[in-house]
Design an enzyme around this catalytic site. Structure first.
Site, PDB file in Angstrom:
ATOM      1  N   ARG A 210      -7.527 -28.535   1.917  1.00 18.45           N
ATOM      2  CA  ARG A 210      -7.461 -29.425   0.760  1.00 18.45           C
ATOM      3  C   ARG A 210      -6.461 -30.538   1.075  1.00 18.45           C
ATOM      4  NH1 ARG A 210      -2.647 -29.087   0.823  1.00 18.45           N
ATOM      5  NH2 ARG A 210      -2.555 -30.181  -1.140  1.00 18.45           N
ATOM      6  N   GLY A 211      -6.306 -31.460   0.117  1.00 12.66           N
ATOM      7  CA  GLY A 211      -5.440 -32.614   0.350  1.00 12.66           C
ATOM      8  C   GLY A 211      -6.305 -33.787   0.795  1.00 12.66           C
ATOM      9  N   ALA A 212      -6.030 -34.953   0.214  1.00 13.84           N
ATOM     10  CA  ALA A 212      -6.929 -36.101   0.385  1.00 13.84           C
ATOM     11  C   ALA A 212      -7.242 -36.434   1.846  1.00 13.84           C
ATOM     12  CB  ALA A 212      -6.331 -37.311  -0.326  1.00 13.84           C
TER      13      ALA A 212
ATOM     14  N   ARG B 111     -16.111 -32.676  -3.346  1.00 16.96           N
ATOM     15  CA  ARG B 111     -14.955 -32.938  -4.209  1.00 16.96           C
ATOM     16  C   ARG B 111     -14.954 -34.433  -4.557  1.00 16.96           C
ATOM     17  NH1 ARG B 111      -9.422 -30.242  -3.014  1.00 16.96           N
ATOM     18  NH2 ARG B 111      -9.356 -30.505  -5.271  1.00 16.96           N
TER      19      ARG B 111
ATOM     20  N   GLN C 223      -0.119 -25.258  -5.444  1.00 17.69           N
ATOM     21  CA  GLN C 223       0.046 -25.811  -4.084  1.00 17.69           C
ATOM     22  C   GLN C 223       1.525 -26.039  -3.758  1.00 17.69           C
ATOM     23  OE1 GLN C 223      -2.202 -26.890  -6.307  1.00 17.69           O
ATOM     24  NE2 GLN C 223      -4.016 -27.781  -5.367  1.00 17.69           N
TER      25      GLN C 223
ATOM     26  N   ASP D 230      -4.527 -39.124  -4.401  1.00 14.14           N
ATOM     27  CA  ASP D 230      -5.906 -38.798  -4.002  1.00 14.14           C
ATOM     28  C   ASP D 230      -6.813 -40.013  -4.061  1.00 14.14           C
ATOM     29  OD1 ASP D 230      -4.598 -36.213  -5.224  1.00 14.14           O
ATOM     30  OD2 ASP D 230      -6.102 -35.617  -3.740  1.00 14.14           O
TER      31      ASP D 230
ATOM     32  N   ASN E 203      -3.567 -38.436  -8.879  1.00 15.53           N
ATOM     33  CA  ASN E 203      -2.918 -37.390  -8.067  1.00 15.53           C
ATOM     34  C   ASN E 203      -3.014 -36.088  -8.857  1.00 15.53           C
ATOM     35  OD1 ASN E 203      -1.478 -36.764  -5.586  1.00 15.53           O
ATOM     36  ND2 ASN E 203       0.288 -36.315  -6.879  1.00 15.53           N
ATOM     37  N   LYS E 204      -2.531 -35.031  -8.261  1.00 17.09           N
ATOM     38  CA  LYS E 204      -2.657 -33.695  -8.858  1.00 17.09           C
ATOM     39  C   LYS E 204      -2.215 -33.678 -10.316  1.00 17.09           C
ATOM     40  CE  LYS E 204      -4.146 -30.850  -7.316  1.00 17.09           C
ATOM     41  NZ  LYS E 204      -5.595 -30.584  -7.560  1.00 17.09           N
TER      42      LYS E 204
HETATM   43  O1  MRU Z   1      -6.590 -30.308  -5.084  1.00 17.44           O
HETATM   44  P1  MRU Z   1      -5.859 -30.676  -3.832  1.00 17.44           P
HETATM   45  O2  MRU Z   1      -4.883 -29.637  -3.396  1.00 17.44           O
HETATM   46  O3  MRU Z   1      -6.783 -31.129  -2.742  1.00 17.44           O
HETATM   47  O4  MRU Z   1      -5.048 -31.939  -4.274  1.00 17.44           O
HETATM   48  C1  MRU Z   1      -4.109 -32.544  -3.445  1.00 17.44           C
HETATM   49  C2  MRU Z   1      -3.253 -33.372  -4.264  1.00 17.44           C
HETATM   50  O5  MRU Z   1      -3.611 -33.816  -5.297  1.00 17.44           O
HETATM   51  C3  MRU Z   1      -1.892 -33.598  -3.915  1.00 17.44           C
HETATM   52  O6  MRU Z   1      -1.290 -33.970  -5.115  1.00 17.44           O
HETATM   53  C4  MRU Z   1      -1.560 -34.627  -2.944  1.00 17.44           C
HETATM   54  O7  MRU Z   1      -0.483 -35.328  -3.406  1.00 17.44           O
HETATM   55  C5  MRU Z   1      -2.573 -35.624  -2.626  1.00 17.44           C
HETATM   56  S1  MRU Z   1      -3.331 -35.152  -1.197  1.00 17.44           S
HETATM   57  C6  MRU Z   1      -2.366 -35.848  -0.021  1.00 17.44           C
END
Ligand code: MRU
Length: 364
Positions: A54-56, A95, A208, A249, A259-260
């Site tokens: 996961r993670g952008a 996603r 996370q 993201d 973002n998250k």
């Molecule tokens: O749902 P995820 O774990 O893929 O989301 C990741 C995020 O949103 C993180 O906040 C992160 O800051 C961005 S990904 C580099």
């Protein structure tokens, strides 16, 4: 990054002709370190959707390797091009929020056109995916370099006192191929001997922060403290946070940032307390085609079970525990939008920018 004296990236291929793809399966961290072998595009689509990775940034690179696997699957099973097209659409739909997925697939697909056979196309896609993985790692290394002076400045102002940084979710190397975005300047500052301490939001519902960011910081020896998601406002009111750095993201052309979930509340609290709030992200996370973020960036909605259950270690086993009456209605938005006006600056691989016009210039 190093794990137990061995260097790892989050995704890689071993030597050989059209090899399988290897990933760190993040579902087991911090308790167990698993490597998963991905042998088909289908497995890659599942790995992205079910968050084995996961993670952008990493989602983008994984999507690129997914395109490679789609061509390899087609070559090995003698499938027509329509199979590959369907596979790519499936990967794209895994996603919706992180724009890096589309960005990476858009980079790989045109290059593959020069291949005459499916085998040739698979080789070209593999090379392109490997290059994107390197590009992602290099971008994050540069984000570290550009973000470092922001931390140094605070350290100097505090006359070498501890710089307290709050972060949300995981925007470390696990969210990319290597280095990370929000954590990259932190790692660099720590290695340079700047005294710092990181407040780590647990980041419900998937935790996370608790599971991944703490694990990363522990590995790197960076002082940190885990906090419940609701603690940040209190810390900020009591001068216990010098700056906030999060990842992103998707960033719209006006600077609105997805973002998250929970990031927006931290930005509001930071704004109210006059604390700088930085977003660290490679330019592959900027959606230049999207004028603004609010109401426009698609927000992923995941299963309510991720809210109803919490994953943890119990008697040595990784288990999911129910934390509410069974079947309690639960909603699970994965991301929220922080309006540009709450963001002090964007730390990118091309430098730090503070306003929207400069952000647009990065498109060149
Ligand atoms: O749902 P995820 O774990 O893929 O989301 C990741 C995020 O949103 C993180 O906040 C992160 O800051 C961005 S990904 C580099």
């Amino acid at each position: 990054m190093r794990v137990a004296d061995q260097y790892y990236r989050t995704i890689w291929v071993d030597e050989g002709q059209l090899p399988d793809v290897q990933i760190i399966d993040q579902r087991y961290l911090p308790h167990e370190f698993h490597i998963e072998t991905i042998s088909s595009y289908k497995q890659m689509a599942i790995a992205i959707k079910e968050m084995h990775l996961r993670g952008a940034g990493l989602i983008g690179v994984a999507g690129a390797f997914g395109v490679y696997l789609a061509y390899r699957d087609a070559f090995q099973a003698n499938q027509p091009m329509v199979f590959v097209d369907g596979a790519i659409t499936e990967i794209l739909n895994t996603r919706p929020t992180a724009v890096n997925l589309k960005w990476a697939i858009d980079k790989v697909c045109p290059r593959v056109a020069s291949g005459l056979t499916l085998e040739e196309k698979a080789h070209i896609a593999l090379d392109a995916a490997k290059q994107l993985a390197d590009h992602d790692a290099e971008s994050c290394r540069l984000i570290g370099l550009h973000g470092l002076p922001l931390i140094e400045e605070i350290s100097e102002r505090k006359k070498g006192g501890v710089v307290n940084i709050l972060t949300h979710c995981n925007a470390g190397w696990l969210a990319f191929t290597d280095y990370g975005s929000a954590l990259s300047p932190i790692y660099l500052a720590h290695r340079k001997g700047i005294k710092l301490h990181v407040w780590v939001d647990e980041t419900r519902p998937r935790n996370q922060g608790a599971a991944l960011t703490t694990w990363e910081l522990l590995n790197e020896g960076v002082p940190h403290t885990l906090i419940a998601d609701n603690t940040g406002g209190h810390l900020m009111q009591n001068q216990m946070v010098d700056m906030v750095i999060t990842g992103a993201d998707r960033i719209a052309a006006n600077g609105d940032t997805a973002n998250k979930i929970g990031t927006y509340l931290k930005a509001l609290a930071a704004h109210d307390n006059g604390i700088p709030f930085y977003v660290a992200a490679p330019t592959s996370t900027i959606d230049f085609a999207l004028a603004e973020g609010l109401g426009k960036i698609p927000i992923e909605e995941r299963s309510g079970n991720e809210v109803r259950y919490v994953r943890g270690l119990y008697n040595g086993n990784i288990v999911d525990m129910l934390i509410c009456p069974e079947n309690t209605p639960a909603v699970n938005y994965g991301f929220d939008i922080t309006p540009a006006r709450l963001i002090s600056g964007f730390i990118t691989e091309k430098g730090v920018v503070n306003n929207i016009k400069l952000l647009m210039n990065l498109n060149r």
